[in-house]
Motif scaffolding. Structure first.
Motif, short mmCIF file in Angstrom:
data_model
loop_
_atom_site.label_atom_id
_atom_site.label_comp_id
_atom_site.label_asym_id
_atom_site.label_seq_id
_atom_site.Cartn_x
_atom_site.Cartn_y
_atom_site.Cartn_z
N LEU B 55 -44.22 8.23 -48.33
CA LEU B 55 -43.63 9.74 -48.20
C LEU B 55 -42.66 9.83 -46.93
O LEU B 55 -41.76 10.43 -46.68
N GLY B 56 -43.32 9.35 -45.89
CA GLY B 56 -42.75 9.35 -44.67
C GLY B 56 -41.30 8.99 -44.65
O GLY B 56 -40.40 9.62 -43.91
N ARG B 57 -41.36 7.53 -44.99
CA ARG B 57 -40.07 6.92 -45.29
C ARG B 57 -39.05 7.60 -46.01
O ARG B 57 -37.93 7.79 -45.79
N ALA B 58 -39.58 8.42 -47.14
CA ALA B 58 -38.55 9.21 -48.11
C ALA B 58 -38.17 10.31 -47.15
O ALA B 58 -36.94 10.70 -47.26
N LEU B 59 -39.03 11.10 -46.46
CA LEU B 59 -38.50 12.12 -45.70
C LEU B 59 -37.61 11.79 -44.81
O LEU B 59 -36.78 12.51 -44.22
N ALA B 60 -37.66 10.52 -44.09
CA ALA B 60 -36.58 10.10 -43.22
C ALA B 60 -35.37 9.76 -43.84
O ALA B 60 -34.35 9.27 -43.15
N GLY B 61 -35.32 9.78 -45.19
CA GLY B 61 -34.12 9.52 -45.82
C GLY B 61 -33.91 8.03 -46.17
O GLY B 61 -32.64 7.64 -46.60
N ALA B 62 -35.14 7.14 -46.22
CA ALA B 62 -35.04 5.71 -46.75
C ALA B 62 -34.30 5.56 -48.19
O ALA B 62 -33.68 4.67 -48.29
N TYR B 63 -34.63 6.58 -48.94
CA TYR B 63 -34.30 6.46 -50.44
C TYR B 63 -33.30 7.39 -50.60
O TYR B 63 -33.12 7.72 -52.02
N GLU B 64 -32.38 7.62 -50.03
CA GLU B 64 -31.36 8.86 -50.23
C GLU B 64 -30.56 8.16 -51.28
O GLU B 64 -30.11 7.10 -51.21
N GLY B 65 -30.20 9.13 -52.35
CA GLY B 65 -29.41 8.66 -53.27
C GLY B 65 -29.95 8.23 -54.57
O GLY B 65 -29.31 7.93 -55.65
N ARG B 66 -31.23 7.96 -54.49
CA ARG B 66 -31.88 7.36 -55.87
C ARG B 66 -32.28 8.65 -56.59
O ARG B 66 -32.63 9.67 -56.13
N SER B 67 -32.72 8.19 -57.88
CA SER B 67 -33.05 9.11 -58.88
C SER B 67 -34.35 9.02 -59.43
O SER B 67 -34.96 7.96 -59.53
N VAL B 68 -35.10 9.93 -59.83
CA VAL B 68 -36.45 9.92 -60.57
C VAL B 68 -36.21 10.91 -61.73
O VAL B 68 -35.76 12.01 -61.35
N SER B 69 -36.71 10.39 -62.81
CA SER B 69 -36.56 11.42 -64.09
C SER B 69 -38.06 11.65 -64.39
O SER B 69 -38.92 10.98 -64.26
N VAL B 70 -38.24 13.14 -64.59
CA VAL B 70 -39.57 13.58 -64.52
C VAL B 70 -39.70 14.12 -66.07
O VAL B 70 -38.44 14.93 -66.36
N PHE B 71 -40.55 14.23 -66.92
CA PHE B 71 -40.59 14.50 -68.13
C PHE B 71 -41.90 15.51 -68.49
O PHE B 71 -42.93 15.15 -67.82
N GLY B 72 -41.70 16.60 -69.07
CA GLY B 72 -42.92 17.25 -69.20
C GLY B 72 -42.82 18.53 -70.33
O GLY B 72 -41.76 18.39 -70.96
N SER B 73 -43.93 19.15 -70.51
CA SER B 73 -43.79 20.35 -71.57
C SER B 73 -43.63 21.49 -71.17
O SER B 73 -43.34 22.48 -72.10
N GLU B 74 -43.33 21.81 -69.74
CA GLU B 74 -43.14 23.15 -69.38
C GLU B 74 -41.56 23.39 -69.62
O GLU B 74 -40.81 22.72 -69.50
N ARG B 75 -41.49 24.46 -70.19
CA ARG B 75 -40.05 24.70 -70.64
C ARG B 75 -39.60 26.52 -70.23
O ARG B 75 -38.45 26.65 -70.49
N SER B 76 -40.57 27.09 -70.07
CA SER B 76 -40.22 28.75 -69.59
C SER B 76 -39.33 28.60 -68.50
O SER B 76 -39.59 28.02 -67.67
N GLU B 77 -38.45 29.68 -68.48
CA GLU B 77 -37.78 30.13 -67.19
C GLU B 77 -38.29 30.11 -66.07
O GLU B 77 -38.15 29.52 -64.97
N VAL B 78 -39.70 30.56 -66.02
CA VAL B 78 -40.45 30.76 -65.06
C VAL B 78 -41.02 29.31 -64.35
O VAL B 78 -41.03 28.78 -63.17
N GLU B 79 -41.72 28.72 -65.46
CA GLU B 79 -42.23 27.45 -65.09
C GLU B 79 -41.52 26.38 -64.88
O GLU B 79 -41.34 25.65 -63.99
N ALA B 80 -40.62 26.15 -65.80
CA ALA B 80 -39.62 24.94 -65.53
C ALA B 80 -38.83 25.18 -64.43
O ALA B 80 -38.34 24.19 -63.59
N GLY B 81 -38.24 26.69 -64.31
CA GLY B 81 -37.37 26.95 -63.42
C GLY B 81 -38.06 26.78 -61.99
O GLY B 81 -37.41 26.06 -60.97
N ALA B 82 -39.26 27.11 -61.83
CA ALA B 82 -40.10 27.00 -60.61
C ALA B 82 -40.19 25.33 -60.21
O ALA B 82 -40.31 25.02 -59.15
#
Lengths: 807, 468
Positions: B55-82
């Motif tokens: 996490l420290g390295r990530a915060l220092a920008g070591a993995y800048e530009g990479r992507s992570v896809s996250v999948f879940g069941s939350e879909r409402s404006e409030v939940e998914a939006g948050a």
């Protein structure tokens, strides 16, 4: 001659100064640029990034130029005086413009790039394959030796690729196996050996042919055996090897003898197959030595070669036939490939997975099937005894007896005969009726449990046999075409209900769907098509009935879910059916009940009058229908006057109590019949489909047949039953089997309306839940396999009928 | 020559198309981010890095530009939006581009993705049973020990135990729901002078009083599409914890105590005898089984019923029904009464983050999400969105049991829940979610049949035992 040649000639005829000629110059310029392009794209990405970027830009410019040039050329060509030529050039230019566009997209979008790569690769590959195949087949008529030579080389190439494919893949992936030393060089060597063998074999005759065949086959076999993958080396066992060879040799010989072919050839071929099984099929692979592999493959090759050498050199007629057959195979190859990739392979895989455990790891035999049939929610026959004392069974017996009785009466009216078979059937029906009444009232409890069911089944079978026999002897005036037949139809429906209300579970739900939905949708469709034929506003009526077909099942399911919606008693009912149901009740207890009752009674009186008139004109069906409606309206009116509630509102202790109907969300009120309410949307959708097809078929009945019938004095009803119906029988078959197959797979409606809750599960939804929600692919595949197996007979019947019609 | 060429034209084109179609299929997975470990060319980006440093390295920008896809069941404006807001914060801090996709058909979709060898990088999975199933099948990755340690140190002991298989932890708790909540209509309680009962028997007595006073005591509805029946299973779990005890609860969860066990059957019969008392339940869909669980909010706000039992996330449903929560609002909140034997059990649930791609950016995101910082960020974002949707002070619907949170991110009512979660004992995780999916679904389906009266409790529960 051919289109391409015409094109070539005429394009060169174009006047170079005219607009079409300009377009042609543009085309040539485009073609030149295209070639530059191909070169540029070859460098693209292959070299260092800077050159890549330059070629990318270059390509973009070229793509734009090509696109623009194409558009310009097209404009000029189309603007010139309309001739066949200018149009053709214009089209070519448009194609060029499209190429430019695709190329641009190719550079811009990864997805397009992948697609273009695959299309180009596929086209090039298949062109190459087909050109080669064409040349090869040409040789079969020109020079047999060359043909066999090429065939041998091709087979050798294939074998070589098979031999080293794994290693080559291993080299590619960096996971080279234990014998990495033999590698790609093996492919040309095996191909060469095959080619030489093929050429020599094709050129040799008689005894020489036999020798060449055996020697060449054995040589190739030994070569292949020597380079077989370590994992495929067989450890030969003499007894099973010889036994299999001998056994299959005898079998092949006998088979050849029976089919009138040469005994020796059959025996050799059988022996080769047996040797293959004994050497490579039976023993554990991977445990043997190279020597064993060489022996195994060598003898196999020798046997195959011997078989080839035994057949005489092909004469010209043979070659022609062979060429034709191979061309057919090649012609069918794309379709077959597609079919097997998209249909056969997934089916086989599903069946295979159904024998594996949930994560497709271990083999569990029939456990998945055993498990699913052990689920009471899937297969529950514990209430089978109740079938024969149920109210539905009683109704069935009643309708059956009534129908047979009516048929006897009608027959007597026609020609004064009382057919004995029908009398016997009616008597048996009476037994069924009385027996089911007795069973309902517990009078048969003293008998053994299975006694009454056995008697019932025997009686039903006897009736079916008697009626079938009667129908066979009296195909014309059976007396079953009128109300008697209708009652028998209702009897069949009731019997079905009796069975499916007691036998529960997913499997029986699906069967119920198939039987009820198919018969209702097809029956209604046929009735509407027949009644609407040449009636006023026919097309409007048919359009409305066909309209639901445009809806998806999901949409239909949602619509009907709202129709069935029930709300608590305090709230207004928002579902259409419950709004009517409760609204009627509310009206009956409101202060306008008196007025409403008067109106209803007036309607009842009118209906009764109408019924009377109808009876006077001897149109019995209309009379009965109107009469029953009048009775019902009279009853409703009296209920309104009585003031103790009706329909959704009952007066209990002076207070009106509202209760909505729970059509689909529960079994308290309608029991297993909630299934029927879910089937209705399907019937609603598919009646239109059946109607349209039947309507077309009815219109296709030759009018001279109908006119001849009418001249002979046939009534409309007789014309339908005796002329139209037999004529459209094949269509009925098509519609019924189509609906059966669609109903078998029903998924969306159930998913949307109840999701299989409340005892309404069907196979497809069960499969989905098991596989994708539970993550148990074994059981899911087992359900899919059950579904597949149950569709098979229908498909078989369908295909057989199509073949019969084609013949 | 000419003729033969033409004869081949049609099959040629056809085969071309077929091959193109097949090749196209084969191409697509390759075009999407490969699920395989990072390519060898990148000289194993993270094998040398100490896990706790990710996490420290990530915060220092070591993995800048990479992507992570996250999948879940939350879909409402409030939940998914948050959640998207949270991921945006993470992107700002690290340059890692995390993209969230929510689906109404989450479970089957995830199964299909995994089966198709195309899983998301990370998933928010509600059911520990599902996580354990994936772990057994080898499709989900074990969380590196250092990250597990770091997270466990911040949560009550045992929080991540449900995700442990053979000593490895396969997912980390992200959101924690507090289920043992009694929602009640403030006006009805105030006007009639009702007291919040402190035991199950007192609750039953109060219900009877309400019926006598002409008030419908309960709102119950268990319809939830493909998951119909889960609110009933929640009631079952609450009552097994209360009327039996947590040891039996654990055995029942593990399958050592069957559903046919008289103690379990008795609990169900107790619940259903209450629900089936005439005048006891307001079900806006006609029957309990046909009433969507979310449709209980509006009648409670309107006073058509007096009480409802549902988890803390239900707050957002009151928000959208136009009701305010709290002692001065429309809807009051209380602890769902205990069994009356001195124990105060708490039922929890929640979702967890699980990873399907072994890459530092994935682990960095996972660490950050479960850290106090990520949890606070989610709560703040969701509170803001809830306030925008239903007025200031609305409950967010999110809840965390991370002990290091700044309590000021919660509103007063939420703070009591946060404290309850921190101090709850015995606390148990939702039993149905812990069961294997087939048993869980049978519990939902057969439970629905029992609630509906289609089957007797004994028959329905015997069917659950047979189903898995």
């Amino acid at each position: 001659m051919t289109a391409t040649m015409v094109e070539r000639e005429t394009i060169s005829d174009i006047d170079p100064g005219g607009p079409a000629g300009a377009a042609r110059r543009t085309l040539m310029l485009g073609g030149g640029l295209f070639a530059v392009f191909l070169v540029a794209s070859f460098f693209n990405g292959a070299s260092d990034p800077e050159i890549g970027a330059v070629t990318q830009t270059l390509q973009r410019i070229l793509a734009a130029l090509i696109g623009a040039g194409g558009i310009l050329g097209a404009l000029r060509a189309f603007r010139s005086p309309e001739t066949v030529m200018s149009r053709r050039v214009g089209r070519l230019a448009l194609g060029l413009a499209a190429t430019g566009l695709v190329w641009w997209l190719y550079l811009e979008r990864d997805g397009v790039r992948g697609a273009v790569h695959s299309v180009v690769l596929a086209l090039v590959l298949s062109s190459v394959i087909f050109v080669i195949a064409n040349r090869w087949l040409d040789q079969s008529l020109r020079s047999w030796a060359r043909f066999t030579g090429i065939s041998g080389a091709a087979l050798g190439l294939l074998l070589g690729v098979l031999l080293v494919a794994n290693d080559a893949m291993g080299l590619f992936l960096g996971t080279v196996g234990s014998r990495a030393d033999r590698s790609l060089w093996l492919i040309p060597v095996v191909a060469l050996v095959g080619g030489v063998f093929g050429t020599v074999f094709g050129a040799s005759e008689g005894r020489m042919r036999l020798i060449v065949g055996v020697a060449g086959g054995a040589g190739t076999g030994v070569l292949i055996g020597a380079f077989l993958r370590t994992g495929s080396l067989p450890s030969l066992e003499l007894v099973p090897l010889l036994a299999a060879t001998a056994g299959f040799a005898v079998f092949g010989g006998v088979l050849a003898q029976v089919r009138g072919r040469d005994l020796a050839r059959g025996a050799v071929l059988g022996g080769a197959f047996g040797w293959l099984l004994g050497a490579f099929g039976f023993p554990e692979l991977g445990g043997g030595t190279v020597l064993e592999a060489m022996l195994g493959a060598g003898v196999l090759g020798a046997l195959v070669g011997l078989r080839m050498g035994l057949s005489p050199t092909r004469d010209m007629g043979d070659r022609l036939r062979l060429e034709g057959r191979i061309r057919t195979i090649i012609f069918l190859a794309p379709a077959l490939t597609f079919l097997s990739a998209a249909l056969v392979v997934p089916t086989m895989r599903t069946i295979y997975i159904s024998f594996l455990e949930r994560g497709s790891d271990g083999f569990v035999g029939l456990d998945n099937f055993r498990f699913i049939f052990g689920q009471p929610s899937f297969y529950n026959v514990s209430a089978w005894r109740s079938i024969f004392g149920s109210i539905e069974f009683l109704a069935f017996a009643f309708a059956l007896t009534l129908g047979l009785g009516l048929a006897i009466r009608q027959r007597r009216d026609i020609d004064g005969l009382v057919p004995p078979r029908l009398v016997v059937a009616t008597g048996t029906g009476l037994v069924l009726l009385l027996g089911s009444i007795a069973d309902r009232n517990g009078l048969l409890d003293a008998l053994p449990v299975a006694a009454w069911p056995l008697v019932s089944i025997a009686a039903i079978l006897a009736i079916v046999v008697a009626v079938a026999d009667y129908l066979r002897r009296n195909p014309g005036n059976s007396g079953l075409s009128g109300p008697g037949g209708g009652a028998l139809g209702i009897a069949a429906l009731m019997f079905m209900f009796a069975v499916f209300v007691q036998l529960r579970g997913t499997l029986f739900n699906n069967l119920w769907w198939v039987v009820l939905v198919t018969s209702t949708a097809a029956g209604l469709g046929l009735a509407i098509a027949a009644l609407a034929d040449r009636a006023r506003a026919e097309s409007a009526a048919k359009s409305i009935i066909f309209m639901p077909m445009a809806l998806s099942f999901v949409g239909a399911g949602i619509i009907w879910r709202f129709m069935y919606l029930a709300r608590p008693q305090q709230d207004p009912q928002t579902g259409v059916l419950n709004a009517l149901w409760v609204g009627l009740g509310n009206l009956a207890v409101s202060d306008r009940a008196g007025t409403a009752a008067l109106i209803i009674l007036a309607v009842a009186a009118l209906l009764a009058l109408f019924a009377l008139l109808a009876f006077q004109q001897r149109s019995l069906g209309t009379g009965w229908f109107a009469g029953l409606l009048a009775l019902w309206a009279a009853w409703l009116g009296s209920r309104f006057l009585a003031g103790d509630g009706v329909a959704g509102v009952q007066v209990v202790d002076g207070e009106p109590v509202t209760s909505a109907l729970l059509f689909i969300s529960g079994t308290q009120q309608f029991g297993a019949y909630n299934n029927v309410f879910i089937m209705l949307p399907f019937v609603w959708v598919y009646t239109g489909f059946a109607m349209v097809i039947f309507s077309a078929a009815i219109k296709g009945v030759p009018s001279d047949l109908l006119e001849a019938g009418r001249v002979d004095g046939a009534t409309e009803a007789q014309a339908f039953w005796r002329i139209v119906l037999p004529q459209i029988r094949p269509t009925i078959g098509v519609v019924v089997t189509t609906i059966i197959v669609v109903v078998m797979k029903v998924f969306d409606i159930v998913k949307v309306m109840t999701n299989g809750n409340f005892g309404t599960q069907v196979l497809a939804n069960e499969m989905w839940n098991r596989a994708f929600i539970d993550g148990n692919f074994g059981v899911g595949s087992a359900v899919a396999t059950i579904l597949f197996l149950s569709v098979l007979p229908v498909m078989y019947v369908n295909i057989r009928r199509m073949q019969k019609e084609a013949a | 020559m000419k003729r033969t060429k033409l004869r081949f034209a049609a099959p040629l084109a056809a085969l071309g198309l077929v091959i193109a179609a097949c090749a196209g299929d084969a191409d697509e997975p390759a075009a999407s981010p490969a699920p395989a470990p990072a390519p060898a060319a990148e000289a194993n980006p993270w094998d040398d890095i100490p896990e706790e440093d990710i996490l420290g390295r990530a915060l220092a920008g070591a993995y800048e530009g990479r992507s992570v896809s996250v999948f879940g069941s939350e879909r409402s404006e409030v939940e998914a939006g948050a959640f998207n807001d949270t991921l945006a914060l993470f992107r700002e801090a690290t340059g890692i581009n995390a993209v969230y996709t929510g689906s109404a058909d989450f479970e089957p979709q995830l199964n299909v993705m995994i089966q198709g060898n195309n899983p998301p990088d990370m998933a928010l999975i509600p059911q520990p049973g599902g996580v354990r199933g994936f772990a057994a099948a080898g499709s989900v990755l074990a969380v590196p020990a250092a990250i597990v340690e770091r997270t466990n140190a911040q949560f009550p002991a045992g929080t991540n135990d449900p995700y442990v298989v053979d000593g490895s932890t396969y997912a980390l708790r992200y959101k924690t729901d507090l289920k043992s909540i009694l929602w009640y209509n403030n006006a009805i309680f105030a006007d009639n002078g009702y007291e919040i009962p402190d035991s199950w028997d007192a609750l039953k007595a109060l219900s009877a009083t309400m019926i006598a006073d002409g008030i419908t005591p309960w709102c119950v509805g268990i319809e939830s599409g493909g998951a119909t029946g889960w609110p009933f299973t929640d009631w079952m779990e609450e009552m097994v914890l209360r009327l039996v005890d947590e040891n039996v609860y654990d055995q029942w969860t593990a399958g050592d105590v069957t559903f046919s066990d008289p103690r379990i059957v008795e609990v169900a019969e107790e619940i259903l005898s209450v629900w089936n008392t005439p005048g006891m339940v307001y079900a806006s869909g006609g029957t309990i089984a046909a009433t969507p669980f979310g449709a209980n909010a509006e009648p409670l706000v309107n006073g058509q019923c007096a009480m409802h039992r549902q988890a803390q996330f239900f707050a957002s449903f009151f928000d959208s029904a136009g009701g305010t929560i709290g002692p001065d609002g429309d809807v009051g909140v209380a602890y769902f009464p205990a069994g009356g034997d001195g124990r105060s059990p708490v039922l929890t649930a929640g979702n967890s983050v699980a990873a399907f791609r072994d890459a530092p950016e994935v682990w960095a995101l996972m660490t950050w999400l479960t850290d106090a910082e990520g949890q606070e960020a989610r709560q703040r974002a969701q509170a803001t969105r809830a306030a925008a949707a239903s007025g200031p002070g609305a409950a967010s619907g999110f809840m965390s049991s991370n002990a290091n949170l700044d309590p000021s991110v919660f509103n007063p009512v939420e703070r009591t829940w946060y404290e309850t979660l921190a101090s709850a004992s015995p606390a148990r995780f939702d039993a149905s979610d812990l069961m294997v999916p087939a048993r869980n679904r049978a519990f939902w389906d057969e439970g629905t049949a029992a609630v509906n009266g289609d089957k007797s409790v004994a028959d329905a529960f015997a069917a659950i035992d047979a189903a898995s």
